[in-house]
Design a protein around this motif. Structure first.
Motif, PDB file in Angstrom:
ATOM      1  N   CYS A  73       0.933  -0.991   0.369  1.00 35.17           N
ATOM      2  CA  CYS A  73       0.329  -0.183  -0.703  1.00 35.17           C
ATOM      3  C   CYS A  73       1.131   1.306   0.149  1.00 35.17           C
ATOM      4  N   CYS A 100       0.111   3.631   2.843  1.00 29.38           N
ATOM      5  CA  CYS A 100       0.717   2.734   4.174  1.00 29.38           C
ATOM      6  C   CYS A 100       2.667   2.950   4.575  1.00 29.38           C
ATOM      7  N   CYS A 131      -4.655  -0.704   0.483  1.00 27.10           N
ATOM      8  CA  CYS A 131      -4.865  -1.153   1.374  1.00 27.10           C
ATOM      9  C   CYS A 131      -6.319  -1.371   1.454  1.00 27.10           C
ATOM     10  N   CYS A 137      -6.922   2.161   3.659  1.00 30.43           N
ATOM     11  CA  CYS A 137      -6.723   3.592   2.945  1.00 30.43           C
ATOM     12  C   CYS A 137      -7.445   3.907   2.259  1.00 30.43           C
TER      13      CYS A 137
HETATM   14 ZN   LIG Z   1      -2.703   1.255   3.627  1.00 29.96          ZN
END
Ligand SMILES: [Zn+2]
Length: 108
Positions: free
Chosen positions: A49, A52, A85, A88
């Motif tokens: 991600c 992230c 992800c 998110c």
């Molecule tokens: Zn994420």
């Protein structure tokens, strides 16, 4: 000024032929197999991600996100796509919806 011949073309007509089905969707998103292939490609290139990673976390990207949403004129090209992800992606989508709502109520 020369007189223009009458146009048989309806105003707002597209180049779509009569036998070609008009898209029932309002955006340029690729669908079906082409869309599946594109999404798989993005996830293969970006297994983690992006959001992230920017915050020093690692999470598997499972959703393909349009960086600039299609609804705001973003393209469906690879450069406008990123792997995110689910948390998110959901957060980004919610923020975009809220911003959309705000701009809509501001127009009134
Ligand atoms: Zn994420």
């Amino acid at each position: 000024m020369p007189i223009q011949p009458p146009s048989l073309r309806r105003p707002g007509a597209t180049d779509r032929k009569a036998w070609q089905r008009a898209s029932i969707y309002g955006d340029k998103r690729k669908r079906g197999r082409a869309g599946q292939r594109d999404r798989a490609l993005v996830l293969a290139e970006e297994p983690l991600c992006r959001a992230c990673l920017e915050q020093g976390r690692t999470a598997a990207s499972t959703r393909v996100d349009h960086i600039k949403p299609l609804s705001e004129g973003g393209s469906d090209e690879r450069s406008n796509k990123q792997g995110l992800c689910i948390p998110c992606h959901d957060a980004k989508s919610a923020a975009e919806r809220a911003a959309n709502q705000r701009s809509r109520t501001a127009d009134r």
